[in-house]
Design a protein around this motif. Structure first.
Motif, PDB file in Angstrom:
ATOM      1  N   THR A  42       0.352  -9.323  -1.202  1.00 58.92           N
ATOM      2  CA  THR A  42      -0.863  -9.110  -1.998  1.00 58.92           C
ATOM      3  C   THR A  42      -1.142  -7.608  -2.175  1.00 58.92           C
ATOM      4  N   ALA A  43      -1.268  -7.201  -3.430  1.00 66.01           N
ATOM      5  CA  ALA A  43      -1.356  -5.767  -3.735  1.00 66.01           C
ATOM      6  C   ALA A  43      -2.468  -5.064  -2.963  1.00 66.01           C
ATOM      7  N   HIS A  44      -3.628  -5.707  -2.866  1.00 69.76           N
ATOM      8  CA  HIS A  44      -4.770  -5.034  -2.237  1.00 69.76           C
ATOM      9  C   HIS A  44      -4.589  -4.815  -0.733  1.00 69.76           C
ATOM     10  N   THR A  45      -3.540  -5.415  -0.140  1.00 72.20           N
ATOM     11  CA  THR A  45      -3.280  -5.136   1.281  1.00 72.20           C
ATOM     12  C   THR A  45      -2.089  -4.204   1.448  1.00 72.20           C
ATOM     13  N   TYR A  46      -1.374  -3.943   0.362  1.00 69.71           N
ATOM     14  CA  TYR A  46      -0.188  -3.085   0.478  1.00 69.71           C
ATOM     15  C   TYR A  46      -0.603  -1.635   0.244  1.00 69.71           C
ATOM     16  N   VAL A  47      -1.640  -1.234   0.935  1.00 69.93           N
ATOM     17  CA  VAL A  47      -2.229   0.107   0.764  1.00 69.93           C
ATOM     18  C   VAL A  47      -2.628   0.614   2.134  1.00 69.93           C
ATOM     19  N   TYR A  48      -2.862   1.908   2.256  1.00 71.03           N
ATOM     20  CA  TYR A  48      -3.349   2.429   3.538  1.00 71.03           C
ATOM     21  C   TYR A  48      -4.795   1.980   3.748  1.00 71.03           C
ATOM     22  N   SER A  49      -5.130   1.722   5.010  1.00 73.13           N
ATOM     23  CA  SER A  49      -6.503   1.267   5.289  1.00 73.13           C
ATOM     24  C   SER A  49      -7.517   2.350   4.944  1.00 73.13           C
ATOM     25  N   PHE A  50      -7.081   3.621   5.009  1.00 72.36           N
ATOM     26  CA  PHE A  50      -8.019   4.704   4.732  1.00 72.36           C
ATOM     27  C   PHE A  50      -8.104   5.033   3.246  1.00 72.36           C
ATOM     28  N   ARG A  76      -3.017 -10.042  -8.501  1.00 72.67           N
ATOM     29  CA  ARG A  76      -2.761 -10.275  -7.083  1.00 72.67           C
ATOM     30  C   ARG A  76      -1.483  -9.580  -6.614  1.00 72.67           C
ATOM     31  N   VAL A  77      -0.439  -9.615  -7.460  1.00 70.03           N
ATOM     32  CA  VAL A  77       0.836  -9.000  -7.109  1.00 70.03           C
ATOM     33  C   VAL A  77       1.068  -7.841  -8.071  1.00 70.03           C
ATOM     34  N   ALA A  78       1.543  -6.721  -7.510  1.00 67.33           N
ATOM     35  CA  ALA A  78       1.696  -5.533  -8.366  1.00 67.33           C
ATOM     36  C   ALA A  78       3.165  -5.260  -8.666  1.00 67.33           C
ATOM     37  N   LYS A  98     -15.303  -2.170  -7.839  1.00 71.68           N
ATOM     38  CA  LYS A  98     -15.546  -0.856  -8.446  1.00 71.68           C
ATOM     39  C   LYS A  98     -16.967  -0.349  -8.186  1.00 71.68           C
ATOM     40  N   ALA A  99     -17.903  -1.305  -8.021  1.00 70.93           N
ATOM     41  CA  ALA A  99     -19.314  -0.895  -7.912  1.00 70.93           C
ATOM     42  C   ALA A  99     -19.661  -0.337  -6.533  1.00 70.93           C
ATOM     43  N   ASP A 100     -19.063  -0.906  -5.515  1.00 72.46           N
ATOM     44  CA  ASP A 100     -19.464  -0.532  -4.156  1.00 72.46           C
ATOM     45  C   ASP A 100     -18.276   0.132  -3.451  1.00 72.46           C
ATOM     46  N   PRO A 101     -18.384   1.398  -3.089  1.00 72.22           N
ATOM     47  CA  PRO A 101     -17.252   2.098  -2.473  1.00 72.22           C
ATOM     48  C   PRO A 101     -16.768   1.456  -1.169  1.00 72.22           C
ATOM     49  N   ALA A 102     -17.637   0.680  -0.528  1.00 73.82           N
ATOM     50  CA  ALA A 102     -17.220   0.049   0.736  1.00 73.82           C
ATOM     51  C   ALA A 102     -16.471  -1.260   0.491  1.00 73.82           C
ATOM     52  N   GLU A 103     -16.567  -1.784  -0.744  1.00 82.70           N
ATOM     53  CA  GLU A 103     -16.008  -3.113  -1.007  1.00 82.70           C
ATOM     54  C   GLU A 103     -14.472  -3.172  -0.925  1.00 82.70           C
ATOM     55  N   PRO A 104     -13.723  -2.166  -1.462  1.00 77.54           N
ATOM     56  CA  PRO A 104     -12.257  -2.254  -1.362  1.00 77.54           C
ATOM     57  C   PRO A 104     -11.781  -2.416   0.086  1.00 77.54           C
ATOM     58  N   ARG A 105     -12.417  -1.713   1.001  1.00 80.17           N
ATOM     59  CA  ARG A 105     -12.008  -1.820   2.401  1.00 80.17           C
ATOM     60  C   ARG A 105     -12.375  -3.204   2.973  1.00 80.17           C
ATOM     61  N   ARG A 106     -13.567  -3.707   2.564  1.00 75.87           N
ATOM     62  CA  ARG A 106     -13.965  -5.042   3.043  1.00 75.87           C
ATOM     63  C   ARG A 106     -12.974  -6.087   2.550  1.00 75.87           C
ATOM     64  N   TYR A 107     -12.609  -5.974   1.262  1.00 70.14           N
ATOM     65  CA  TYR A 107     -11.674  -6.920   0.639  1.00 70.14           C
ATOM     66  C   TYR A 107     -10.313  -6.848   1.341  1.00 70.14           C
ATOM     67  N   PHE A 108      -9.840  -5.621   1.600  1.00 71.39           N
ATOM     68  CA  PHE A 108      -8.581  -5.386   2.315  1.00 71.39           C
ATOM     69  C   PHE A 108      -8.614  -6.094   3.670  1.00 71.39           C
ATOM     70  N   ASP A 109      -9.693  -5.892   4.421  1.00 63.82           N
ATOM     71  CA  ASP A 109      -9.789  -6.490   5.762  1.00 63.82           C
ATOM     72  C   ASP A 109      -9.758  -8.013   5.691  1.00 63.82           C
ATOM     73  N   LEU A 167      -8.502  -9.985   3.290  1.00 60.93           N
ATOM     74  CA  LEU A 167      -7.178 -10.493   2.912  1.00 60.93           C
ATOM     75  C   LEU A 167      -6.202 -10.377   4.075  1.00 60.93           C
ATOM     76  N   LEU A 168      -6.271  -9.238   4.759  1.00 58.94           N
ATOM     77  CA  LEU A 168      -5.323  -8.975   5.845  1.00 58.94           C
ATOM     78  C   LEU A 168      -5.493  -9.986   6.985  1.00 58.94           C
ATOM     79  N   ARG A 169      -6.749 -10.316   7.280  1.00 60.17           N
ATOM     80  CA  ARG A 169      -7.009 -11.310   8.352  1.00 60.17           C
ATOM     81  C   ARG A 169      -6.278 -12.617   8.038  1.00 60.17           C
TER      82      ARG A 169
END
Ligand code: NA7
Length: 519
Positions: free
Chosen positions: A78-86, A95-97, A242-253, A255-257
Motif C-alpha cells: 500500500t503506497a501510503h505505508t511505503y514512506v518514511y514515518s517522519f 492504493r498502489v503506486a 490534505k486538510a489536516d497535517p496530522a492525518e497522513p501520519r494517522r492514516y499511515f499508522d 494501515l501499518l497496524r
C-alpha cells in the motif's frame, strides 16, 4: 548495559535523531547506496552534524525504484505505508503506486531535507579497507575516501539472477532481465517469452499481454496470487489527508497496524487468516475456465512460503487468447527460441528474464576488509554472521541497513529500515560520543543469528514446503526477520556488552592524507 539516550525514531519526529550531547563534528560518515535505506542513513548522519558523503553506483537515487523500469513496475505494498514515518505522503491518489511515483516520493524527501548535494552518482565502491583507525574506500572511477564510520545501505534486490540454462547467450533476439530494462524496446506485435512467474513477471505480463502477438510464460513453480484491487483513495479520505497535517501520519499508522497483523498471521500460518486468504485466492483460480490451466496454476506449498504475488488481473491475463502457459522444463535456449526437454520448441522474437535477484550477494562484489585484514568473504564463508542484522564481527564502525535477516516482504520495507536505524543510531552515537571503534563479538553475533533462525524456523517461510529468495541454498533463512515488533525490541535492547571497542583518537594520525575530504 551502556544505554545511549536521546535517539528516537519511527515516531514522526525529525528523521530519527535527537542529539543531546556534544558530538564529534569532524567525524566522517560514508553511506554506500542512495536507495531508501541510504537516504534515511544519510539524513540521520547529516542531521547529527557529521561530514556525510553518499556514494551511489547508479545515476540517480531511489535504489530499486530507479533501476526497475520494466513495463508495469509498481509497488505492491500500500503506497501510503511505503514512506518514511517522519514524511508521510498525502499525494498518492491510488492504493498502489507505479514505480515512477515511488521514486518521485523519495526524491522529494531528499530535496525537502537538502540531501541530494551530498550524493555522488555513478560512484561504485569497489573496496573498503580498515586501516586501524578509519575506513579507506576506493571507487570504480579511482576516487579514494576516508571515513570513521561506514553505513552500507546496498540493498538486496539488485544483483540480477540469470537462469543457468544452456545456450542463453546464443539467443539472437532481444533478451533482457527485467531489472535492466531497455526503455527503447518495442515489443508490439512480437512473439515474446518470459522466464519466471514471480511478482515482477505478473506486472510485466499484465502490460505486455495487451501489446504482443504472443506471450509464452515459462513457469517452474506456480504462485499463490492474491488480488489487491488498485482502487482510488475515496475523495473524502483524500480531502482529509490534505486538510489536516496530522492525518497522513494517522492514516499511515492505521494501515501499518493492519498490514503487520496480517503479516504475522501469514507467517505463523494462523488458520482463520489462511482460510480467509485461500477463499479469496480460489475465487481468482476458479475464474480460470480451462481445468487443465487451472491445475497448472495451482501451487502445492503453503500460502506465504514464497512472497505472494499481488495482482488484480493475473488470472485474466493468463486466459487471454495470446497468452500461453508452458510448464515443461526448458532444455536449452537456441538462437531463435526455447527448446523444452520433451523436444518441443517455442520460436520467439524476444526473451524476458524475470528470474529475480541474488539475495545473498549482500554488499558484494565490494571488497571489504576489517581488523587484521579479515575479509567479509572469510567472515561470511559459512554463514551470514552478523549482530542483530546491523553489525559484523571484525568490521569496526561498519554498520548495515537492510543487511541479512533484517526485513520481510510482507510489511513495508520503510518500516524495517527505520527500525534497523534505531540500533545503527545508537552505535553511531556511541562512536561519536566516546571516539571509539565498535564491533560486535563473534560469539554475540553467532548467538544473534541462531536466535533469529530459531524464530524464522517456526514460520511458513521455512516450514511451507517451497524454495524462495528468502532462503539460502541450504534452505536456511537469510533475508527475513519474523516480526517488526520483535526486531524493534532487539534494536532498542542490544547491549554494548556484546561489542568490543577500542579508542580511535590516538590512531587518527595514521590516516592517509591524499584522500578526498568529505563535506
Ligand atoms: P522472484 O520472486 O525471485 O521470482 C523469480 C521467478 O523466476 C520465480 O518464478 C522462479 O521460479 C523463476 N526462476 C528462477 N530461476 C529460474 C530458472 N533457472 N528457470 C526457470 N525459472 C526460474 O523475483 P521477482 O523479480 O519476481 O520478485 C522479486 C521481489 O521483488 C518480489 O518478491 C517483490 O518483493 C519485489 P521458482 O519459483 O524459483 O521455481
Amino acid at each position: 548495559m551502556s544505554e545511549i539516550k536521546g535517539v528516537v525514531n519511527h515516531s514522526g519526529q525529525g528523521v530519527g535523531v535527537v542529539t543531546e550531547m556534544p558530538m564529534w563534528k569532524e567525524a566522517r560518515v560514508v553511506v554506500i547506496g542512495a536507495g531508501i535505506s541510504g537516504i534515511l542513513a544519510g539524513l540521520q548522519a547529516k542531521e547529527r552534524g557529521c561530514h556525510v558523503r553518499i556514494l551511489e553506483k547508479g545515476g540517480d537515487l531511489g535504489g530499486v525504484w530507479h533501476h526497475n523500469r520494466y513495463p508495469g513496475v509498481a509497488c505492491d505494498t500500500t503506497a501510503h505505508t511505503y514512506v518514511y514515518s517522519f514524511a508521510p505522503e498525502a499525494e498518492f491518489t491510488r492504493r498502489v503506486a507505479p514505480g515512477a511515483d515511488v521514486k518521485k516520493y523519495y526524491k522529494s524527501v531528499a530535496k525537502r531535507f537538502d540531501l541530494e548535494r551530498l550524493v555522488s552518482y555513478n560512484k561504485e565502491v569497489v573496496s573498503c579497507v580498515w586501516d586501524g583507525a578509519a575506513w579507506n574506500l576506493k571507487t570504480a572511477d579511482g576516487e579514494s575516501l576516508v571515513a570513521e564510520i561506514v553505513i552500507a545501505a546496498t540493498g538486496r534486490l539488485h544483483h540480477p539472477v540469470f537462469p543457468d540454462i544452456p545456450g542463453l547467450s546464443n539467443f539472437q533476439g532481444n533478451c533482457v532481465h527485467t531489472s535492466q530494462w531497455d526503455e527503447t524496446l518495442d515489443l508490439s506485435g512480437k512473439r515474446v517469452g518470459i522466464i519466471g512467474t514471480g511478482s515482477t513477471a505478473a506486472q510485466v505480463n499484465s502490460v505486455l499481454s495487451r501489446i504482443v502477438k504472443k506471450l509464452t510464460v515459462f513457469q517452474r513453480t506456480p504462485q499463490w496470487v492474491m488480488s489487491m484491487p488498485n482502487w482510488d483513495i475515496p475523495a473524502d479520505q483524500l480531502d482529509k489527508l490534505k486538510a489536516d497535517p496530522a492525518e497522513p501520519r494517522r492514516y499511515f499508522d492505521q494501515l501499518l497496524r493492519d498490514i503487520e497483523r496480517d503479516a504475522q498471521a501469514q507467517l505463523l500460518g494462523d488458520e482463520a487468516y489462511v482460510r480467509k486468504v485461500k477463499e479469496s485466492i480460489y475465487k481468482g483460480l476458479d475464474s480460470v475456465s480451462d481445468s487443465e490451466l487451472r491445475r497448472k496454476l495451482t501451487p502445492n506449498y503453503e500460502i506465504g512460503c514464497k512472497r505472494m504475488v499481488i495482482s488484480d488481473d493475473f488470472y485474466d491475463v493468463m486466459q487471454r487468447p495470446n497468452v500461453e502457459l508452458e510448464i515443461e522444463k526448458i532444455a536449452s535456449i537456441e538462437s531463435n527460441g526455447v527448446r523444452l526437454i520433451d523436444g518441443r520448441f517455442h520460436e520467439l522474437d524476444a526473451l524476458i528474464i524475470a528470474t529475480g535477484f541474488k539475495t545473498d550477494a549482500i554488499m558484494r562484489p565490494m571488497k571489504l576488509r576489517g581488523v587484521d585484514g579479515i575479509s567479509i568473504d572469510d567472515v561470511w564463508e559459512e554463514d551470514l554472521v552478523c549482530y542483530r542484522s546491523v553489525a559484523i564481527p571484525s568490521m569496526p564502525n561498519f554498520f548495515m541497513i537492510n543487511g541479512p535477516f533484517s526485513a520481510g516482504g510482507r510489511v513495508s520495507y520503510t518500516t524495517w529500515i527505520e527500525i534497523q536505524s534505531l540500533l545503527v543510531n545508537r552505535m553511531v552515537e556511541k562512536v561519536l560520543k566516546d571516539r571509539v571503534a565498535l564491533m560486535p563479538t563473534l560469539a554475540a553475533s553467532i548467538a544473534s543469528v541462531e536466535h533469529i533462525r530459531a524464530r524464522v524456523n517456526g514460520t511458513v517461510l521455512v516450514k511451507g514446503g517451497c524454495q524462495s529468495w528468502a532462503l539460502d541454498a541450504k534452505g536456511r533463512a537469510l533475508v527475513d526477520y519474523p516480526d517488526p515488533k520483535v526486531l524493534e525490541d532487539e534494536m532498542r535492547t542490544a547491549s554494548f556488552a556484546d561489542f568490543e571497542e577500542f579508542p580511535l583518537k590516538p590512531l587518527l594520525a595514521k590516516q592517509t592524507t591524499e584522500s578526498t575530504s568529505i563535506s
